[in-house]
Motif scaffolding. Structure first.
Motif, short mmCIF file in Angstrom:
data_model
loop_
_atom_site.label_atom_id
_atom_site.label_comp_id
_atom_site.label_asym_id
_atom_site.label_seq_id
_atom_site.Cartn_x
_atom_site.Cartn_y
_atom_site.Cartn_z
N ALA A 199 0.82 -1.21 0.00
CA ALA A 199 0.00 0.00 0.00
C ALA A 199 0.85 1.26 0.00
CB ALA A 199 -0.93 0.00 1.21
N LEU A 200 2.00 1.21 0.68
CA LEU A 200 2.87 2.39 0.77
C LEU A 200 3.39 2.82 -0.60
CD1 LEU A 200 4.23 4.36 2.73
CD2 LEU A 200 6.11 2.75 2.91
N PRO A 201 4.06 1.94 -1.37
CA PRO A 201 4.51 2.38 -2.69
C PRO A 201 3.37 2.71 -3.64
CG PRO A 201 4.92 0.03 -2.40
CD PRO A 201 4.54 0.58 -1.07
N ILE A 202 2.26 1.98 -3.55
CA ILE A 202 1.13 2.29 -4.43
C ILE A 202 0.58 3.68 -4.12
CG2 ILE A 202 -1.25 1.67 -4.96
CD1 ILE A 202 -0.42 -1.26 -4.70
N GLY A 203 0.51 4.03 -2.83
CA GLY A 203 0.06 5.36 -2.46
C GLY A 203 0.98 6.44 -3.00
N GLY A 204 2.29 6.19 -2.94
CA GLY A 204 3.24 7.15 -3.48
C GLY A 204 3.10 7.33 -4.98
N ILE A 205 2.90 6.23 -5.70
CA ILE A 205 2.73 6.31 -7.15
C ILE A 205 1.46 7.08 -7.51
CG2 ILE A 205 2.29 4.91 -9.21
CD1 ILE A 205 4.13 2.76 -7.85
#
Length: 332
Positions: A118-124
């Protein structure tokens, strides 16, 4: 003034440097590991301790360092070429700050505790939102200065929202975790992170590299570049979207690792005769070597808990930035 080295030889030398740094990154660690034996165990299908350390810890870290360093160096050279400003980097268009805010929201909402990626997806998603907002504010055919002003506004808004999320966090431990993540690090990254970020990074690289000839033409001015047949609106779109993909995916996975896109293009620009198009690839390779080298240094220092990579690159880049400002002031 010394003559620039042949371009092919420069690219080959930088590639060799990146390969050497990659091998060193896989070899260096807190615990002694027989790398040769671990590689043999991997190919033989044996789940030894050395094989697990190599595949689960060191190899993903080295791959991610290479990908992120290449993206930051490439994006910094692209932004300096597009804006024709030696002090520009990817943060100018607001992508870095928006990507950080997207990841912080994944923390703040608690989604990151239930879904590992969820963390990298949120950043993207944050980086994508920044580009959409940038073009909503500035428009596709806008002038360069308009893009800069819109980017500064987005970056300021993202920074303010990130600070607000930290201020409103009811859990001080969660807020501390977010702050540590924002400092940037390659530690504890897995092959899942690599698989998530790599496709976006590669697409961003291709979009930026395809704009190399247009960047060379822009050194003659926007009117001249347009008269040579380049669609400046399309060039800006390619460069900004490519930078958003490359830098947004990088920040989403590793946190903020600053100054790479500022330092590397300046160091390598004299070696390509000042041509922005040729600077793109060599800056990417130089960025990969710098990030890998800094990450190796983080592990060799032996400080516990581990120093954050973003702190180390800031300690390298901030004095360089001050020297650069002083030099530009004297030349002016």
């Amino acid at each position: 003034m010394s003559e620039a080295p042949p371009y092919g030889a420069l690219v080959g030398a930088l590639m060799a440097l990146v390969v050497a740094a990659f091998v060193a990154s896989v070899t260096v660690g807190y615990a002694a590991v027989d790398v040769g034996g671990a590689v043999a165990d991997i190919f033989a299908g044996r789940s030894s301790l050395g094989a697990l350390v190599l595949t689960e810890l060191r190899l993903p870290r080295a791959i991610m360092g290479t990908l992120v360093g290449f993206s930051l160096g490439l994006a910094g050279a692209a932004m300096q070429g597009l804006l024709r400003n030696p002090l520009a980097d990817a943060g100018v268009i607001g992508v870095s700050g928006a990507a950080a805010f997207g990841a912080v929201m994944a923390f703040y909402s608690g989604v990151s505790a239930t879904f590992a990626l969820a963390l990298p997806i949120g950043g993207i998603l944050g980086a994508g939102l920044a580009v959409a907002l940038l073009y909503a504010l500035a428009g596709r055919g806008s002038a360069t200065m308009t893009l800069i002003l819109a980017g500064v506004a987005i970056n300021s808004l993202a920074g303010a929202l990130t600070a607000l999320a930290l201020n409103l966090s009811l859990n001080p431990y969660a807020a501390m975790e977010v702050m540590f993540w924002l400092m940037g690090s390659l530690a504890d990254r897995s092959l899942s992170h690599v698989q998530l970020a790599a496709p976006l990074l590669v697409v961003g690289w291709l979009m930026i590299l395809a704009s190399g000839p247009a960047l060379d033409a822009l050194t003659l001015g926007e009117d001249t570049a347009a008269s040579l047949g380049f669609d400046l609106g399309r060039v800006r779109l390619l460069l900004i979207c490519g930078t958003a993909l490359a830098v947004g995916a990088s920040v989403a996975v590793t946190g903020a690792i600053g100054f790479v896109g500022l330092v590397i293009p300046h160091l390598l620009r004299p070696l390509v005769g000042g041509r922005p198009g040729r600077l793109l690839l060599v800056s990417g390779l130089g960025g990969a070597a710098l990030v890998l080298g800094a990450d190796i240094g983080v592990r060799l220092v032996g400080v516990r808990p581990e120093l954050k990579l973003g702190v180390v690159t800031a300690l390298i880049g901030a004095p360089f930035f001050l020297v650069l400002l002083w030099r530009l002031r004297r030349e002016a």
